[in-house]
Scaffold this motif. Structure first.
Motif, PDB file in Angstrom:
ATOM      1  N   UNK A 122       0.682  -1.188   0.116  1.00  0.00           N
ATOM      2  CA  UNK A 122       0.539  -0.295  -0.112  1.00  0.00           C
ATOM      3  C   UNK A 122       0.944   0.969  -0.093  1.00  0.00           C
ATOM      4  N   UNK A 123       1.770   1.580   0.694  1.00  0.00           N
ATOM      5  CA  UNK A 123       2.952   2.544   0.551  1.00  0.00           C
ATOM      6  C   UNK A 123       3.767   2.823  -0.650  1.00  0.00           C
ATOM      7  N   UNK A 124       3.946   1.688  -1.718  1.00  0.00           N
ATOM      8  CA  UNK A 124       4.310   1.860  -2.259  1.00  0.00           C
ATOM      9  C   UNK A 124       3.092   2.306  -3.708  1.00  0.00           C
ATOM     10  N   UNK A 125       1.894   1.824  -3.249  1.00  0.00           N
ATOM     11  CA  UNK A 125       0.432   2.075  -3.934  1.00  0.00           C
ATOM     12  C   UNK A 125       0.223   4.257  -4.277  1.00  0.00           C
ATOM     13  N   UNK A 126       0.814   3.817  -2.746  1.00  0.00           N
ATOM     14  CA  UNK A 126       0.476   5.612  -2.147  1.00  0.00           C
ATOM     15  C   UNK A 126       1.440   6.579  -2.612  1.00  0.00           C
ATOM     16  N   UNK A 127       2.638   6.194  -2.636  1.00  0.00           N
ATOM     17  CA  UNK A 127       4.103   6.460  -3.160  1.00  0.00           C
ATOM     18  C   UNK A 127       4.462   6.367  -5.190  1.00  0.00           C
ATOM     19  N   UNK A 128       3.860   6.079  -5.790  1.00  0.00           N
ATOM     20  CA  UNK A 128       4.123   6.192  -6.922  1.00  0.00           C
ATOM     21  C   UNK A 128       3.031   6.187  -7.807  1.00  0.00           C
TER      22      UNK A 128
END
Length: 251
Positions: free
Chosen positions: A12-18
């Protein structure tokens, strides 16, 4: 279960970041450092939505317009994160006489002539190549191209030197990047295209490699390493090279 919950939080953090998708994830340096292994998966997510947009648009509009609409959806989903990195890289490498000046230009949020010309030509190449595919190939190529090119960015993180002393990319640069997991995910994303159009998949990989190596050679020779903008640039050139290679393989 705890480990699965932690991996979900990292994803989820990867999705939020990218992307600009409305997900909420708790930030920590450790979690951020672990996100690269999920970059290809984020690419699958973004390209999956873009592929659905293409399929829906192709029912009504000609191929070129369907591809343009699909490309617009992908750009909206990512907030043009990678395109912006490519444009900044073009400005820095084109206008900076020294590595220090190039890095200074790349940090500037304003778009210069090199960046405008570069991103315009790059988007034109992507759209023109996708529009020339048979309709059934486009979704498969989108999913493979997005995932593999983000895997290429993870390869840069794992094997090159980060040049900024601070910033969101610092925790990622100091991690092991999770390259094996990223490459496995990228390979799985390629599998459908490889089954239905093996020559196109093979040629696409060659095109991806050419785009990756050409961009990486340009910024590593000039700068001595990479920045976040360089990751966006290598993703964009890798993706474009993949589509061009696929098209050549279908000829």
């Amino acid at each position: 279960m705890k480990r699965l919950a932690e991996e979900w939080s990292i994803f989820l953090l990867a999705v939020q970041f990218m992307t600009r998708l409305p997900v909420r994830a708790e930030w920590s340096d450790a979690r951020m450092a672990a996100t690269p292994r999920w970059y290809p998966a984020v690419g699958i997510l973004v390209s999956g939505v873009a592929a659905i947009a293409y399929a829906a648009a192709a029912l009504v509009f000609p191929p070129l317009l369907a591809v343009l609409l699909s490309t617009g959806v992908g750009v909206l989903l990512t907030g043009a994160l990678h395109e912006d990195g490519f444009a900044d890289c073009c400005d820095g490498l084109g206008g900076g006489a020294s590595p220090e000046r190039a890095l200074e230009i790349m940090r500037d949020s304003r778009l210069g002539a090199y960046g405008a010309l570069g991103i315009g030509l790059l988007l034109a190449l992507k759209v023109a190549s996708l529009a020339a595919f048979p309709a059934w190939v486009v979704p498969l190529a989108l999913i493979a191209g997005h995932a593999l090119s983000r895997g290429g960015a993870v390869l840069v993180i794992a094997t090159s030197r980060y040049l900024r002393s601070q910033g969101a990319g610092k925790p990622v640069a100091e991690s092991d990047a999770g390259l094996p997991a990223a490459l496995i995910t990228s390979g799985l994303a390629l599998l459908p295209l490889a089954i239905w159009a093996p020559w196109a998949a093979f040629a696409g990989l060659l095109g991806l490699a050419i785009g990756h190596v050409a961009m990486r050679r340009a910024f590593e020779r000039r700068l001595g390493g990479y920045t976040g903008d360089c990751l966006g640039a290598v993703q964009q050139t890798g993706e474009t090279g993949f589509y061009l290679g696929c098209l050549a393989g279908l000829a």
